[in-house]
Design a protein around this motif. Structure first.
Motif, PDB file in Angstrom:
ATOM      1  N   GLY A  14       0.818  -1.205   0.000  1.00 34.40           N
ATOM      2  CA  GLY A  14       0.000   0.000   0.000  1.00 34.40           C
ATOM      3  C   GLY A  14       0.849   1.251   0.000  1.00 34.40           C
ATOM      4  N   GLY A  15       0.554   2.169  -0.927  1.00 30.70           N
ATOM      5  CA  GLY A  15       1.367   3.383  -1.070  1.00 30.70           C
ATOM      6  C   GLY A  15       0.685   4.631  -0.573  1.00 30.70           C
ATOM      7  N   GLY A  16      -0.211   4.494   0.409  1.00 33.12           N
ATOM      8  CA  GLY A  16      -0.830   5.665   1.013  1.00 33.12           C
ATOM      9  C   GLY A  16       0.071   6.279   2.068  1.00 33.12           C
ATOM     10  N   HIS A  17      -0.509   7.049   2.966  1.00 26.40           N
ATOM     11  CA  HIS A  17       0.296   7.779   3.955  1.00 26.40           C
ATOM     12  C   HIS A  17       0.930   6.839   4.973  1.00 26.40           C
ATOM     13  CE1 HIS A  17      -1.223  11.472   2.203  1.00 26.40           C
ATOM     14  NE2 HIS A  17      -2.397  10.873   2.156  1.00 26.40           N
ATOM     15  N   ALA A  18       0.230   5.771   5.351  1.00 29.44           N
ATOM     16  CA  ALA A  18       0.821   4.778   6.242  1.00 29.44           C
ATOM     17  C   ALA A  18       1.949   4.038   5.537  1.00 29.44           C
ATOM     18  CB  ALA A  18      -0.250   3.794   6.726  1.00 29.44           C
ATOM     19  N   GLY A  19       1.698   3.651   4.295  1.00 31.76           N
ATOM     20  CA  GLY A  19       2.701   2.905   3.548  1.00 31.76           C
ATOM     21  C   GLY A  19       3.969   3.689   3.287  1.00 31.76           C
ATOM     22  N   CYS A  20       3.818   4.975   2.972  1.00 27.96           N
ATOM     23  CA  CYS A  20       4.996   5.821   2.720  1.00 27.96           C
ATOM     24  C   CYS A  20       5.881   5.916   3.958  1.00 27.96           C
ATOM     25  CB  CYS A  20       4.554   7.212   2.286  1.00 27.96           C
ATOM     26  SG  CYS A  20       3.882   7.278   0.616  1.00 27.96           S
ATOM     27  N   GLU A  21       5.264   6.221   5.107  1.00 26.15           N
ATOM     28  CA  GLU A  21       6.050   6.355   6.335  1.00 26.15           C
ATOM     29  C   GLU A  21       6.645   5.015   6.750  1.00 26.15           C
ATOM     30  OE1 GLU A  21       6.965   9.086   7.641  1.00 26.15           O
ATOM     31  OE2 GLU A  21       5.556  10.524   6.788  1.00 26.15           O
ATOM     32  N   ALA A  22       5.923   3.923   6.527  1.00 23.75           N
ATOM     33  CA  ALA A  22       6.443   2.596   6.874  1.00 23.75           C
ATOM     34  C   ALA A  22       7.657   2.259   6.020  1.00 23.75           C
ATOM     35  CB  ALA A  22       5.343   1.543   6.696  1.00 23.75           C
ATOM     36  N   ALA A  23       7.541   2.478   4.716  1.00 24.10           N
ATOM     37  CA  ALA A  23       8.644   2.151   3.817  1.00 24.10           C
ATOM     38  C   ALA A  23       9.880   2.995   4.109  1.00 24.10           C
ATOM     39  CB  ALA A  23       8.201   2.339   2.368  1.00 24.10           C
ATOM     40  N   LEU A  24       9.664   4.295   4.338  1.00 21.73           N
ATOM     41  CA  LEU A  24      10.796   5.189   4.613  1.00 21.73           C
ATOM     42  C   LEU A  24      11.475   4.843   5.930  1.00 21.73           C
ATOM     43  CD1 LEU A  24       9.267   8.562   3.388  1.00 21.73           C
ATOM     44  CD2 LEU A  24      11.203   7.348   2.352  1.00 21.73           C
ATOM     45  N   ALA A  25      10.684   4.566   6.969  1.00 23.26           N
ATOM     46  CA  ALA A  25      11.276   4.226   8.267  1.00 23.26           C
ATOM     47  C   ALA A  25      12.061   2.926   8.161  1.00 23.26           C
ATOM     48  CB  ALA A  25      10.181   4.115   9.331  1.00 23.26           C
ATOM     49  N   ALA A  26      11.506   1.929   7.485  1.00 23.50           N
ATOM     50  CA  ALA A  26      12.179   0.627   7.391  1.00 23.50           C
ATOM     51  C   ALA A  26      13.498   0.731   6.646  1.00 23.50           C
ATOM     52  CB  ALA A  26      11.256  -0.376   6.702  1.00 23.50           C
ATOM     53  N   VAL A  27      13.496   1.415   5.504  1.00 18.21           N
ATOM     54  CA  VAL A  27      14.715   1.485   4.714  1.00 18.21           C
ATOM     55  C   VAL A  27      15.753   2.369   5.398  1.00 18.21           C
ATOM     56  CG1 VAL A  27      14.083   3.460   3.227  1.00 18.21           C
ATOM     57  CG2 VAL A  27      15.566   1.648   2.336  1.00 18.21           C
ATOM     58  N   ARG A  28      15.309   3.435   6.066  1.00 19.26           N
ATOM     59  CA  ARG A  28      16.254   4.311   6.747  1.00 19.26           C
ATOM     60  C   ARG A  28      16.828   3.662   8.008  1.00 19.26           C
ATOM     61  NH1 ARG A  28      12.595   9.845   5.966  1.00 19.26           N
ATOM     62  NH2 ARG A  28      13.261  10.266   3.806  1.00 19.26           N
ATOM     63  N   MET A  29      16.180   2.630   8.502  1.00 14.57           N
ATOM     64  CA  MET A  29      16.715   1.856   9.624  1.00 14.57           C
ATOM     65  C   MET A  29      17.571   0.695   9.139  1.00 14.57           C
ATOM     66  SD  MET A  29      13.500   1.893  12.308  1.00 14.57           S
ATOM     67  CE  MET A  29      14.369   1.014  13.624  1.00 14.57           C
ATOM     68  N   GLY A  30      17.852   0.678   7.831  1.00 18.50           N
ATOM     69  CA  GLY A  30      18.821  -0.275   7.293  1.00 18.50           C
ATOM     70  C   GLY A  30      18.247  -1.532   6.692  1.00 18.50           C
TER      71      GLY A  30
END
Length: 632
Positions: A14-30
């Protein structure tokens, strides 16, 4: 089955507001992360109103920013009008709101995602999960392709079996112009999850070229707008105005003629809608004594003439929508560019979640956003962030990230979700936070930046600035207790403010407690670095605000801190995970069923479960004290 794709650490669906923040947090945490979306072009789409923030929602956005989220930065870049709401009231309920450039916001968030080197974005529909031995190990797409991962975060929004209603016509859709997600609900139900049905709606959009704005009241943004992100220095964008109008008796009469073709009143819609954001037809049905309802025309962007008619959400038939609009001041010649509609969708009652947003039934599977029964971009975004942070921490075998009700509005939101019966879309309000005096939007960085730093999402440079800010606030408060002001210096100022004069020296600290005095009033009579706005690139402006608030409301803050101490005692009384509630015979049947279903972590959490009475909490406390339960 072997997958044609490499294995990922985290898959976000899902690429909504939850999905965007989830994807960014996960990738930025390595973590190597994959974001699945049904349409890359509509990532971070604002399906409803083109705005971020508002009452309590603005608190969530600033808390997310303090933790290292993206939403605040995106709206600062793409906002077209900024306002601080409730400024006439106390700081606990001040809340930021900004109109957004709808298309610009989506493009800004897509850019943030595309810049992450370990994040892949794929356009595809996920139809089922890969679950083995009680653990989620990936997803299967509609092309029968398996993609494996160590954790999966579902952020499906309103797409699960989405059904749009306009009058007596309905069709499958996740939102206007997009497919519904088919198969995933059925797969989750097969796995043992309980599903429900909710409804939300949106108003028609209007061609601004057909609007007579002279018949409306103009509403400008703040002349000195406050940014959402603590890292944004200033807002320099040219702001666009909104416009206020209202319905009238003729409008209401026309709308009521369409009730016999309204899906809300004919039984076509079975899902429950949001109580605090009702459709215009619901307003007329429930508040029939009101002669009019306020409406706001909100611009959809910088370079478009399309407007969003806030307050006029509807699923009425097309002819009724058009006729009723033409009775409203300023809209007599209005042309609708997009019809209003209602949408029903599947959700999964969030008592099936742990506080980490992981499902109780399937390990390494997380739910975030409207799939949990919430409404709003902001509520969705913070859930996505928390789900991703916890997914990563679990994969690292580290302690989970759980914010309490006394720490953040985010903590209030998640605690409410897992403990309350969510039978209608959940919306955050300041009244839901018991400690809202301490959980203000202005101090979110002071409260939460340390967590963002520990998660690796806030840089050491930013965290050091926050720590310096804390140090200066405490230092200056103590200095003001020792700084005395003479009657000759302050009395002339008190005269202009209508305050009573002083007869002998008083500390700046005590004087500042007076409601008529502001810290700025002392600039001309006190030589202190707190008034030097050039120090550390404007840091003193932020420090000055916090010093004044802390001094003025010290007594109220002290009482809330005392309440938190009592609250923590209840939270510290842990309940064994394997406690057999059936062994506690004195519990009421309702409480026993609720406790068995939710399995609270503590006495404090148990006390917040709807249907668990204070008497049952007393029974539970006695049982825990008298009995020794086996441990896992």
């Amino acid at each position: 089955m072997n997958s044609i794709y490499e294995k990922y650490d985290v898959i976000v669906v899902g690429g909504g507001h939850a999905g965007c923040e989830a994807a960014l947090a996960a990738v930025r945490m390595g973590m190597k992360t994959l974001l699945f979306t049904m349409n890359i072009s509509t990532i971070a789409q604002m399906s409803c109103n083109p705005a971020i923030g508002g009452l309590a929602k603005g608190h969530l956005v600033r808390e997310l920013d303090a933790l290292g989220g993206e939403m605040a930065k995106a709206i600062d870049d793409e906002g077209i009008q900024f306002r601080m709401l409730n400024k006439s009231k106390g700081p606990a309920v001040w809340s930021l709101r900004a109109q957004a450039d709808r298309l610009g916001y989506s493009c800004r968030m897509i850019k943030a995602l595309e810049q992450q080197s370990s994040l892949d974005i794929k356009q595809a529909m996920v139809k089922s999960l890969i679950v083995k031995n009680g653990k989620c190990q990936g997803v299967t797409t509609f092309t029968e392709t398996d993609v494996y991962s160590r954790a999966v975060i579902l952020t499906a929004g309103t797409f699960l079996n989405g059904l749009i209603h306009i009058g007596m016509m309905s069709y499958a859709s996740g939102r206007a112009g997009e497919f519904a997600a088919i198969g995933l609900t059925e797969n989750l139900v097969e796995l043992g999850f309980i599903a429900g049905r909710l409804k939300t709606g949106t108003p028609p959009r209007i061609d601004g070229n057909s609007v007579d704005f002279s018949q409306m009241t103009i509403q400008h943004g703040d002349p000195d707008p406050v940014p959402f992100s603590f890292q944004t220095k200033t807002i320099d964008t040219v702001q666009k105005p909104c416009y206020l109008t209202n319905t009238n008796k003729e409008t209401h009469e026309i709308i009521k003629t369409g009730f016999d073709r309204s899906p809300l009143f004919t039984g076509k819609i079975v899902g429950t809608g949001p109580r605090y954001c009702p459709s215009i037809e619901t307003k007329l049905d429930k508040f029939s004594d009101k002669a009019s309802h306020q409406l706001y025309l909100e611009p959809e962007g910088r370079d478009t003439n399309e407007y969003y008619l806030n307050g006029y959400a509807t699923s009425l038939a097309e002819d009724i929508q058009i006729k009723s609009l033409h009775t409203i001041p300023g809209l007599k010649q209005a042309k609708i560019t997009r019809l209003g509609y209602a949408i029903e969708y599947d959700y999964f009652p969030p008592h099936q979640l742990l506080p980490t947003m992981e499902t109780k039934l399937v390990q390494n599977l997380y739910f975030a956003g409207q799939i949990n029964g919430t409404s709003g971009y902001e509520e969705a975004a913070v859930q996505g962030f928390v789900a991703a942070a916890n997914a990563v921490l679990k994969l690292r075998k580290q302690e989970p990230f759980i914010l309490g009700r006394s720490q953040a509005y985010i903590g209030v939101l998640i605690d409410d979700l897992i403990n309350r019966e969510i039978k209608e879309p959940y919306r955050m309000f300041t009244s839901l936070a018991e400690y809202r005096l301490l959980l203000r939007q202005d101090n979110a960085d002071l409260r939460l930046s340390e967590f963002g730093y520990q998660l690796g999402l806030i840089s050491s440079e930013i965290f050091s600035k926050v720590e310096k800010k804390k140090e200066l606030i405490n230092k200056y408060i103590n200095e003001f207790k020792k700084t005395t002001i003479s009657p000759d210096a302050i009395n002339p100022i008190l005269d202009t403010k209508g305050g009573s004069q002083i007869q002998e020296k008083e500390s700046l600290y005590q004087l500042l407690k007076r409601p008529e005095l502001k810290l700025e009033d002392f600039r001309s009579i006190v030589d202190h670095p707190v008034f030097n706005d050039q120090i550390d690139d404007g840091l003193m402006i932020e420090v000055r605000e916090q010093v004044e608030i802390e001094i003025k409301y010290e007594g109220y803050f002290k009482r809330q801190h005392e309440q938190i101490v009592r609250f923590k005692r209840m939270e510290d009384k842990l309940i064994p995970d394997n406690l057999d509630y059936d062994e506690i015979g004195s519990l009421s049947r309702e409480s026993r069923e609720k406790l068995k279903r939710i399995r609270p972590r503590s006495i404090g959490q148990a006390s917040r479960i709807a249907g668990v009475s204070p008497a049952d909490i007393s029974v539970l406390l006695i049982a825990l004290k008298k009995r020794t339960f086996p441990t896992d």
